[in-house]
Every structure is written in structure tokens, then in C-alpha cells.
Motif scaffolding. Structure first.
Motif, PDB file in Angstrom:
ATOM      1  N   ASP A 157      -6.537  52.026   9.783  1.00 20.31           N
ATOM      2  CA  ASP A 157      -7.801  52.716   9.854  1.00 20.31           C
ATOM      3  C   ASP A 157      -8.329  52.588  11.628  1.00 20.31           C
ATOM      4  O   ASP A 157      -9.265  53.277  12.189  1.00 20.31           O
ATOM      5  N   SER A 159      -6.557  53.719  13.772  1.00 19.56           N
ATOM      6  CA  SER A 159      -6.413  55.251  14.582  1.00 19.56           C
ATOM      7  C   SER A 159      -6.983  55.432  14.022  1.00 19.56           C
ATOM      8  O   SER A 159      -7.550  56.390  15.377  1.00 19.56           O
ATOM      9  N   LYS A 160      -8.081  56.083  13.429  1.00 22.38           N
ATOM     10  CA  LYS A 160      -9.723  56.499  13.485  1.00 22.38           C
ATOM     11  C   LYS A 160     -10.722  56.118  14.710  1.00 22.38           C
ATOM     12  O   LYS A 160     -10.728  57.605  15.977  1.00 22.38           O
ATOM     13  N   ARG A 161     -10.511  55.098  15.438  1.00 27.65           N
ATOM     14  CA  ARG A 161     -11.366  55.222  16.823  1.00 27.65           C
ATOM     15  C   ARG A 161     -10.062  55.447  17.592  1.00 27.65           C
ATOM     16  O   ARG A 161     -11.298  55.712  18.859  1.00 27.65           O
ATOM     17  N   GLU A 164     -11.294  59.045  18.181  1.00 25.40           N
ATOM     18  CA  GLU A 164     -12.681  58.964  18.267  1.00 25.40           C
ATOM     19  C   GLU A 164     -12.996  58.820  20.034  1.00 25.40           C
ATOM     20  O   GLU A 164     -12.976  59.488  20.782  1.00 25.40           O
ATOM     21  N   TYR A 202      -1.879  63.781  13.994  1.00 19.86           N
ATOM     22  CA  TYR A 202      -3.562  63.513  13.661  1.00 19.86           C
ATOM     23  C   TYR A 202      -3.475  63.957  12.069  1.00 19.86           C
ATOM     24  O   TYR A 202      -4.062  63.973  10.870  1.00 19.86           O
ATOM     25  N   LYS A 206      -3.771  63.635   7.986  1.00 17.68           N
ATOM     26  CA  LYS A 206      -5.031  63.124   7.765  1.00 17.68           C
ATOM     27  C   LYS A 206      -5.609  64.677   7.145  1.00 17.68           C
ATOM     28  O   LYS A 206      -6.694  63.963   7.131  1.00 17.68           O
ATOM     29  N   HIS A 208      -7.373  66.292   9.653  1.00 16.98           N
ATOM     30  CA  HIS A 208      -8.500  66.313  10.494  1.00 16.98           C
ATOM     31  C   HIS A 208      -8.946  67.423  11.260  1.00 16.98           C
ATOM     32  O   HIS A 208      -7.806  67.266  12.183  1.00 16.98           O
TER      33      HIS A 208
END
Length: 337
Positions: A157, A159-161, A164, A202, A206, A208
Motif C-alpha cells: 500500500d 507503494s501508492k504513496r 502519488e 507499476y 497494477k 494503473h
């Protein structure tokens, strides 16, 4: 030497990680096959990993002189090296190492920003300076952490930061730069290549869309410059860009650029042609590619510039197996074998 002979020579290497690079990147073996997984177990048990993890403590973290970014023995660089040599994915014993790196690059100061008008004022307080509307941040640090975690199968989780932050700091031309000169308005190759690769990987894992779009924008920073040439006159941007190295750490050279383009399926872009021609021209008369320069000294002593591993040294006349494996992978992906 024919490329098949060269491939056979690398496959006879004592180093399982060189063999893994060739079998997956040149011979197109399935990375998830049983034989490749067995090879990765050899990598995990081998001398390189033993050296890289030689200062791992009882909590699974790497001890160094100052912090995770100590060049080149800090946890950041150990994590990146493990990712590049084919260490097995999803190894829970590396989670403390990942967390050590992530915690450092997700500190509170990276979520603070301030306006700065001069170089002196940009260094005057914690946080990320904003100059002429651009965040002056060494995004290669967060980018490398993201790339390493993705390649090691250790995204979480947090990794999302990282994603961002990278998206938030991206410059109008598609890349990143930490230059504190207020007039600097073009992205840096060194600060862009690792965030680009990290976001691309990523996005692939994911699904994304924003990360994928950002990575593709970043690719234009390189492609519009033929991966190593000035836009204004076509001259080489920096002598170091056309000298081959391994490892590159945070630096850039034309093989690093081509490797990134291969990962993003962009080698078919005509703007990669000059760089591919240059790489082919660097093949040694006896076969293989050299490391023409290096950024490290091999030593266990904790000191700036020391690395735990001898990555084959540097010589303009002697083949370096790591550079050669990566060069063959790129040329294979480009259909130039």
C-alpha cells in the motif's frame, strides 16, 4: 564472435544472475518456468546476495554509516541491486528492507513544499522547493525504490504513496529535476529514467492508467533527444551518456536509456535508431561489450563510493558480462540479433 557464441559464453558464467539475464532477456525463457525459478534460488544463495546482505541485522534491515542512501552500501542501493540481478520475487524476508527504504523516502518532509527564489533559499529549510512552478526534487530516489519493489514482487500500500509523489512532482515536459537553479526548465535524464521505469512497471502490474500515462510522457524527454543528443545541435549531451557502465546507480548512459525503452516496448520508435546504432558500434572486436567506466570501488569498508560487489570492473578492451547481457537483451528486443 557470433552472438550465439557470445550467448553460450555468458551461459557458461559462474554467476547465476548473468545466466538468468540471458535466458530470460535474450532466449525468451518464461520467467515463471520451473528452471528459471530454480536459477533464482541459486541467485538468492549466491556470493553476490551474500555480499549485498552482509550487513543485514536481526530485524532484516541494512546497517550503514549514515542512512539508506549511503553510496553504494546503503539499503536503497542493496534493494536496487537485488532487483536487477534476478533475486526471487515475493520473498517476505526482504520486507523489512523494503520498509526501511520506503520509510526513508516517504518521510514527512517529502509531503511539504515551499516557494524558493534562489539556490540558497531552496536549501534553507526542510521540504520540497518549488521554483518557477516546478518541484525541484531528486525523484530518482523515490523512482528507484518503486522500481525495485515492483521487480522484487514487493509492492504494498505504501507503494501508492510513492506513485502519488512522482505524479505530483512531474514537470511539464514529462520528467523530473532537482536542479536548484531557478532558470532550469528542462527535465534531467538522471532524475527521469528511474521514475519513468518505476511508474511503467507499476502501471503494468497494477493496471494503473495514470502511472502508465506519466511514464509515456517521460519517455518523450529521451526520445526527442535520440536518447543522448542535444535538441539544439544534435551533439552528445554528456560524455558519460555514451560510455557504458554497470551498475549505473542513479546515473544515466545510452544503454540505460535503451533498457528503459525496451521495457516500455518503445524500441521500434525511429528515435531509438541512433542509440541502437551506437550500442552496436561499441561491440568489441572479439565479441561482447565493455564497461567503459565505473562509479564504484569494491570494498566492505563503509565509505562513500564503495560497493560490496565487484561488478566486473571497467576496461574499454575487455568484455563486462553484465553490460554484455543487458546489451544483448536490448538488441534482441530491437530485432537486431
Amino acid at each position: 564472435m557470433k552472438h550465439r557464441q557470445l550467448t553460450d559464453l555468458l551461459l557458461a558464467s559462474d554467476d547465476a544472475s548473468v545466466i538468468c539475464k540471458v535466458r530470460t532477456g535474450v532466449l525468451d525463457e518464461d520467467p515463471n518456468s520451473r528452471t528459471i525459478q530454480q536459477l533464482r534460488v541459486r541467485i538468492r544463495k549466491g556470493r553476490i546476495v551474500k555480499a549485498l546482505l552482509s550487513r543485514r541485522d536481526a530485524n532484516g534491515r541494512i546497517a550503514s554509516k549514515r542512512n539508506v542512501y549511503d553510496k553504494w552500501q546503503g539499503a536503497h542501493w542493496v534493494f536496487a541491486a537485488l532487483a536487477d540481478i534476478g533475486y526471487p520475487e515475493g520473498d517476505a524476508t526482504l520486507e523489512p528492507l523494503r520498509d526501511q527504504v520506503f520509510e526513508f523516502w516517504l518521510r514527512e518532509s517529502y509531503f511539504e513544499e515551499f516557494e524558493a527564489r534562489s539556490r540558497a533559499s531552496a536549501y534553507g529549510r526542510p521540504g520540497v522547493p518549488v521554483m518557477e512552478g516546478r518541484h525541484r526534487r531528486c525523484a530518482s530516489q523515490q523512482g528507484n525504490a518503486l522500481l525495485s519493489a515492483a521487480r522484487l514482487g514487493l509492492l504494498n500500500d505504501e507503494s501508492k504513496r510513492l506513485v502519488e509523489r512522482l505524479l505530483y512532482w512531474q514537470w511539464p515536459d514529462g520528467g523530473w529535476n532537482c536542479d536548484k537553479n531557478p532558470t532550469a526548465d528542462s527535465s534531467s535524464f538522471m532524475e527521469t529514467v528511474l521514475p519513468m521505469r518505476g511508474l511503467a512497471e507499476y502501471a503494468k502490474q497494477k493496471k494503473h492508467a495514470a502511472a502508465g500515462k506519466a511514464a509515456r510522457r517521460a519517455a518523450e524527454v529521451f526520445l526527442c533527444r535520440q536518447l543522448y543528443q542535444r535538441q539544439s545541435n544534435g551533439k552528445v549531451i554528456s560524455p558519460s551518456f555514451v560510455a557504458l557502465h554497470y551498475p549505473n546507480y542513479w546515473h544515466y548512459d545510452v544503454l540505460a536509456g535503451l533498457t528503459a525503452m525496451a521495457e516500455m516496448d518503445l524500441l521500434g520508435d525511429r528515435r531509438c535508431t541512433a542509440a541502437l546504432d551506437l550500442l552496436e558500434a561499441k561491440e568489441l572486436p572479439g565479441g561482447g561489450w565493455p564497461a567503459e567506466a565505473r562509479y564504484y570501488k569494491t570494498s566492505r569498508e563503509l565509505a562513500n563510493g564503495n560497493d560490496y560487489v565487484d561488478w566486473g570492473g571497467a576496461s574499454k578492451r575487455v568484455m563486462n558480462p553484465w553490460v554484455t547481457a543487458d546489451a544483448l537483451r536490448v538488441l534482441h528486443a530491437a530485432g537486431r540479433r
